[in-house]
Design a protein around this motif. Structure first.
Motif, PDB file in Angstrom:
ATOM      1  N   ARG A 285       0.888  -1.118  -0.060  1.00  0.00           N
ATOM      2  CA  ARG A 285       0.197  -0.111   0.035  1.00  0.00           C
ATOM      3  C   ARG A 285       0.883   1.359   0.037  1.00  0.00           C
ATOM      4  O   ARG A 285       1.945   1.133   0.518  1.00  0.00           O
ATOM      5  CB  ARG A 285      -1.032  -0.070   1.404  1.00  0.00           C
ATOM      6  CG  ARG A 285      -1.818   1.195   1.437  1.00  0.00           C
ATOM      7  CD  ARG A 285      -2.900   1.138   2.300  1.00  0.00           C
ATOM      8  NE  ARG A 285      -3.430   2.284   2.578  1.00  0.00           N
ATOM      9  CZ  ARG A 285      -3.354   3.423   3.361  1.00  0.00           C
ATOM     10  NH1 ARG A 285      -2.429   3.440   4.339  1.00  0.00           N
ATOM     11  NH2 ARG A 285      -4.030   4.286   3.334  1.00  0.00           N
ATOM     12  N   VAL A 286       0.418   2.434  -0.662  1.00  0.00           N
ATOM     13  CA  VAL A 286       1.365   3.388  -0.972  1.00  0.00           C
ATOM     14  C   VAL A 286       0.351   4.706  -0.547  1.00  0.00           C
ATOM     15  O   VAL A 286      -0.758   4.861  -1.053  1.00  0.00           O
ATOM     16  CB  VAL A 286       2.101   3.636  -2.244  1.00  0.00           C
ATOM     17  CG1 VAL A 286       2.655   4.940  -2.309  1.00  0.00           C
ATOM     18  CG2 VAL A 286       3.066   2.400  -2.535  1.00  0.00           C
ATOM     19  N   PHE A 287       0.772   5.824   0.214  1.00  0.00           N
ATOM     20  CA  PHE A 287       0.091   6.915   0.440  1.00  0.00           C
ATOM     21  C   PHE A 287       1.164   7.982   0.369  1.00  0.00           C
ATOM     22  O   PHE A 287       2.539   7.772   0.703  1.00  0.00           O
ATOM     23  CB  PHE A 287      -0.886   7.004   1.413  1.00  0.00           C
ATOM     24  CG  PHE A 287      -0.167   6.928   2.716  1.00  0.00           C
ATOM     25  CD1 PHE A 287       0.354   8.082   3.580  1.00  0.00           C
ATOM     26  CD2 PHE A 287       0.088   5.614   3.348  1.00  0.00           C
ATOM     27  CE1 PHE A 287       1.067   7.872   4.925  1.00  0.00           C
ATOM     28  CE2 PHE A 287       0.803   5.544   4.562  1.00  0.00           C
ATOM     29  CZ  PHE A 287       1.021   6.598   5.487  1.00  0.00           C
ATOM     30  N   ILE A 288       0.719   9.293   0.273  1.00  0.00           N
ATOM     31  CA  ILE A 288       1.551  10.446   0.296  1.00  0.00           C
ATOM     32  C   ILE A 288       1.436  11.351   1.838  1.00  0.00           C
ATOM     33  O   ILE A 288       0.261  11.552   1.854  1.00  0.00           O
ATOM     34  CB  ILE A 288       1.344  11.526  -0.721  1.00  0.00           C
ATOM     35  CG1 ILE A 288       1.596  10.818  -2.245  1.00  0.00           C
ATOM     36  CG2 ILE A 288       2.406  12.564  -0.681  1.00  0.00           C
ATOM     37  CD1 ILE A 288       2.835  10.098  -2.362  1.00  0.00           C
ATOM     38  N   SER A 289       2.505  11.314   2.536  1.00  0.00           N
ATOM     39  CA  SER A 289       2.504  11.909   3.831  1.00  0.00           C
ATOM     40  C   SER A 289       2.169  13.367   3.965  1.00  0.00           C
ATOM     41  O   SER A 289       2.162  13.921   2.539  1.00  0.00           O
ATOM     42  CB  SER A 289       3.925  11.675   4.660  1.00  0.00           C
ATOM     43  OG  SER A 289       4.808  12.420   3.969  1.00  0.00           O
ATOM     44  N   ASP A 290       1.892  13.905   4.880  1.00  0.00           N
ATOM     45  CA  ASP A 290       1.413  15.204   4.950  1.00  0.00           C
ATOM     46  C   ASP A 290       2.757  16.163   4.334  1.00  0.00           C
ATOM     47  O   ASP A 290       2.526  17.238   4.023  1.00  0.00           O
ATOM     48  CB  ASP A 290       1.115  15.586   6.335  1.00  0.00           C
ATOM     49  CG  ASP A 290      -0.056  15.008   6.936  1.00  0.00           C
ATOM     50  OD1 ASP A 290      -0.752  14.672   6.201  1.00  0.00           O
ATOM     51  OD2 ASP A 290      -0.205  15.059   8.128  1.00  0.00           O
ATOM     52  N   ASP A 291       3.946  15.895   4.417  1.00  0.00           N
ATOM     53  CA  ASP A 291       5.083  16.691   3.919  1.00  0.00           C
ATOM     54  C   ASP A 291       5.233  16.232   2.489  1.00  0.00           C
ATOM     55  O   ASP A 291       6.315  16.331   2.056  1.00  0.00           O
ATOM     56  CB  ASP A 291       6.169  16.654   4.928  1.00  0.00           C
ATOM     57  CG  ASP A 291       6.774  15.236   5.272  1.00  0.00           C
ATOM     58  OD1 ASP A 291       6.337  14.036   4.617  1.00  0.00           O
ATOM     59  OD2 ASP A 291       7.890  15.150   5.826  1.00  0.00           O
ATOM     60  N   GLY A 292       4.532  15.356   1.795  1.00  0.00           N
ATOM     61  CA  GLY A 292       4.651  15.034   0.522  1.00  0.00           C
ATOM     62  C   GLY A 292       5.592  13.960   0.178  1.00  0.00           C
ATOM     63  O   GLY A 292       5.861  13.772  -1.013  1.00  0.00           O
ATOM     64  N   ARG A 293       5.966  13.094   1.201  1.00  0.00           N
ATOM     65  CA  ARG A 293       6.653  12.106   0.994  1.00  0.00           C
ATOM     66  C   ARG A 293       6.209  10.809   0.801  1.00  0.00           C
ATOM     67  O   ARG A 293       5.010  10.567   0.945  1.00  0.00           O
ATOM     68  CB  ARG A 293       7.772  11.608   2.154  1.00  0.00           C
ATOM     69  CG  ARG A 293       8.980  12.866   2.233  1.00  0.00           C
ATOM     70  CD  ARG A 293       9.689  12.456   3.443  1.00  0.00           C
ATOM     71  NE  ARG A 293       8.988  12.397   4.695  1.00  0.00           N
ATOM     72  CZ  ARG A 293       9.444  11.759   5.893  1.00  0.00           C
ATOM     73  NH1 ARG A 293      10.567  11.204   5.841  1.00  0.00           N
ATOM     74  NH2 ARG A 293       8.929  12.068   7.100  1.00  0.00           N
ATOM     75  N   VAL A 294       6.580   9.861  -0.019  1.00  0.00           N
ATOM     76  CA  VAL A 294       6.005   8.552  -0.475  1.00  0.00           C
ATOM     77  C   VAL A 294       6.121   7.726   0.875  1.00  0.00           C
ATOM     78  O   VAL A 294       7.157   7.428   1.363  1.00  0.00           O
ATOM     79  CB  VAL A 294       6.621   7.769  -1.446  1.00  0.00           C
ATOM     80  CG1 VAL A 294       6.120   6.738  -1.892  1.00  0.00           C
ATOM     81  CG2 VAL A 294       6.675   8.673  -2.933  1.00  0.00           C
ATOM     82  N   ALA A 295       4.919   6.960   1.241  1.00  0.00           N
ATOM     83  CA  ALA A 295       5.029   6.273   2.458  1.00  0.00           C
ATOM     84  C   ALA A 295       4.419   4.920   2.177  1.00  0.00           C
ATOM     85  O   ALA A 295       3.512   4.926   1.233  1.00  0.00           O
ATOM     86  CB  ALA A 295       3.927   7.004   3.670  1.00  0.00           C
ATOM     87  N   CYS A 296       5.060   3.744   2.399  1.00  0.00           N
ATOM     88  CA  CYS A 296       4.686   2.502   2.000  1.00  0.00           C
ATOM     89  C   CYS A 296       4.416   1.459   3.263  1.00  0.00           C
ATOM     90  O   CYS A 296       5.201   1.521   4.396  1.00  0.00           O
ATOM     91  CB  CYS A 296       5.787   1.817   1.331  1.00  0.00           C
ATOM     92  SG  CYS A 296       6.351   2.709   0.005  1.00  0.00           S
ATOM     93  N   GLN A 297       3.354   0.554   3.146  1.00  0.00           N
ATOM     94  CA  GLN A 297       2.984  -0.461   4.138  1.00  0.00           C
ATOM     95  C   GLN A 297       3.049  -1.863   3.574  1.00  0.00           C
ATOM     96  O   GLN A 297       2.531  -1.644   2.270  1.00  0.00           O
ATOM     97  CB  GLN A 297       1.754   0.035   4.857  1.00  0.00           C
ATOM     98  CG  GLN A 297       1.568   1.444   5.453  1.00  0.00           C
ATOM     99  CD  GLN A 297       0.391   1.848   5.678  1.00  0.00           C
ATOM    100  OE1 GLN A 297      -0.584   1.485   5.197  1.00  0.00           O
ATOM    101  NE2 GLN A 297       0.196   2.536   6.947  1.00  0.00           N
TER     102      GLN A 297
END
Length: 439
Positions: A285-297
């Motif tokens: 799963r991928v989403f964009i964090s509040d500061d614009g970074r790619v975050a992965c789970q």
């Protein structure tokens, strides 16, 4: 099941099938598993125990596979390093892992290249290896009858991870020692089989297109797919590769040692969307964090950095790896990168992703390689500078190159300074070595 359970199953189900080809030698699955079993006894006699970290120099041959699988079967942890790692660095890593707490279930510790900072030892679990394998099988359609050609270093996730799906499916590995000799690559392409695939970094793809495009077209019916990783492939190279291999699947993949194999996109889809890295695969799963970074789970994530709990907490928390990559997700769920957080250059209050400048420069005729850096200039303050390497027997006029970039990018993204160089510095696995240009 761990990877070696699948290897044992392969030796039973596909005993006579070729498991690996290297340097003129072919081993069946039965022979490979027998050799691994013998090496397990050797390691045990030498005192290797479960939970122990085994540091070794990675080779590009069958001995690497035997050693790697045997370490896992013993319940020990594989720590492969580049083959030419300095002796002092080798012993530093031995001391680090010997004194560190390594979680149960850890399979590997892979050291990053350190292109943007200090190299870190990333702990990978057995569960992660299988999840990465299943992501690749589903996302790129690996198959039992595939021969996968590995030409990159086996101590890094890009090439090492391709072992995983081949073993899960009982396919065939073909090991090469890098891309230094293009004739060896084409000999691998000539291996008698129905379909082949390979993984390359963008620099290797560019070299292949520049010096071997005509030869490459001869394998248009045999190359099942090519995966690109390490950095996005420049749009001009994407289009040329699509034209050269119209029947092949051509993947840009988002992956890292810390995140595992996350997203992939077949850009040979008739659209060839620049910069697209596709949707998350089966276990991700991928989403964009509040500061614009790619975050992965998901289960492909690392366990942490060996011996560095503080750094681990900075990057891995809430079952999420927060990367240094800036990105966005389209309405269709596709991941796009806009450069690394550490790489973004501030020019007069404007943020510039150097990769955007480099992609345009690489599409200019005669440019073989380039890197965009920030330099201090007494007249302009911080300024963009483009270092570029030209193809053999080619001349590139700086003014024409600057005018070309100016027609493709906003004015603040156009470098003010240009320098032709004999070589653009890259790491041995093909990434731009930006750290080498930090002054």
């Amino acid at each position: 099941m761990i990877l070696e359970d699948y290897l044992r199953r392969d030796a039973e189900l596909y005993a006579d099938k070729t498991a690996v080809v290297c340097n003129g030698e072919e081993l069946s699955y039965a022979a490979l598993y027998q050799r691994v079993g013998q090496h397990v006894e050797t390691l045990r006699a030498n005192g290797v125990q479960a939970g122990q970290a085994v540091v070794f120099r990675a080779s590009q041959d069958i001995d690497f596979l035997v050693h790697y699988f045997a370490i896992h079967i013993l319940g020990a942890v594989a720590v492969p390093l580049e083959c030419d790692v300095p002796e002092e660095r080798f012993h530093d890593i031995c001391r680090l892992v010997d004194g560190a707490t390594i979680p149960e279930g850890t399979a590997d510790i892979l050291f990053t290249t350190g292109t943007t900072g200090r190299s870190k030892g990333v702990m990978i679990s057995h569960r992660t290896i299988v999840a990465d394998a299943e992501n690749l099988i589903d996302g790129q359609l690996f198959s039992h009858d595939l021969v996968f050609i590995i030409c990159g270093p086996l101590n890094h996730i890009g090439s090492l991870s391709k072992i995983y799906p081949i073993i899960l499916l009982g396919g065939t590995l073909y090991l090469l020692e890098g891309m230094k000799n293009m004739e060896e690559l084409f000999r691998a392409f000539d291996y008698p089989c129905q379909k082949i695939a390979t993984f390359m970094v963008p620099a290797s793809v560019r070299m292949l297109l520049q010096f071997g495009e005509k030869r490459l077209r001869q394998y248009v019916d045999k190359i099942d797919f090519v995966e690109m990783g390490g950095a996005p492939l420049p749009p001009s190279d994407q289009r040329l590769l699509c034209d050269t291999l119209p029947k092949s699947r051509l993947y840009n993949t988002y992956a890292s040692t810390e995140t595992g194999i996350i997203c992939t996109y077949n850009f040979n889809d008739g659209v060839c969307t620049p910069g697209c890295l596709g949707r998350p695969m089966r276990h991700s799963r991928v989403f964009i964090s509040d500061d614009g970074r790619v975050a992965c789970q998901g289960p492909t994530l690392m366990t942490g950095y060996v011996g560095d709990e503080e750094k681990t907490r900075e990057v891995l928390h809430d079952d999420t790896v927060f990367t240094a990559d800036n990105g966005e997700i389209s309405a269709e769920g596709m991941l796009f990168l806009s450069g690394r957080k550490d790489d973004v250059i501030n020019i007069g209050g404007y943020k510039v992703a150097p990769t955007e400048v480099e992609d345009v420069a690489l599409s200019f005729p005669g440019i073989k390689d380039c890197i965009c850096i920030c330099v201090s200039n007494p007249m302009f303050g911080n300024a963009l500078k483009l270092l570029y390497q030209v193809a053999p027997d080619t001349t590139v006029a700086k003014r024409e190159l600057a005018q070309y970039i100016n027609t493709h990018l906003e004015s603040y993204k156009v470098p003010r300074l240009y320098e032709q160089v004999t070589e653009v510095k890259r790491t041995y696995n093909g990434k731009l070595d930006r750290k080498a240009y930090h002054l």
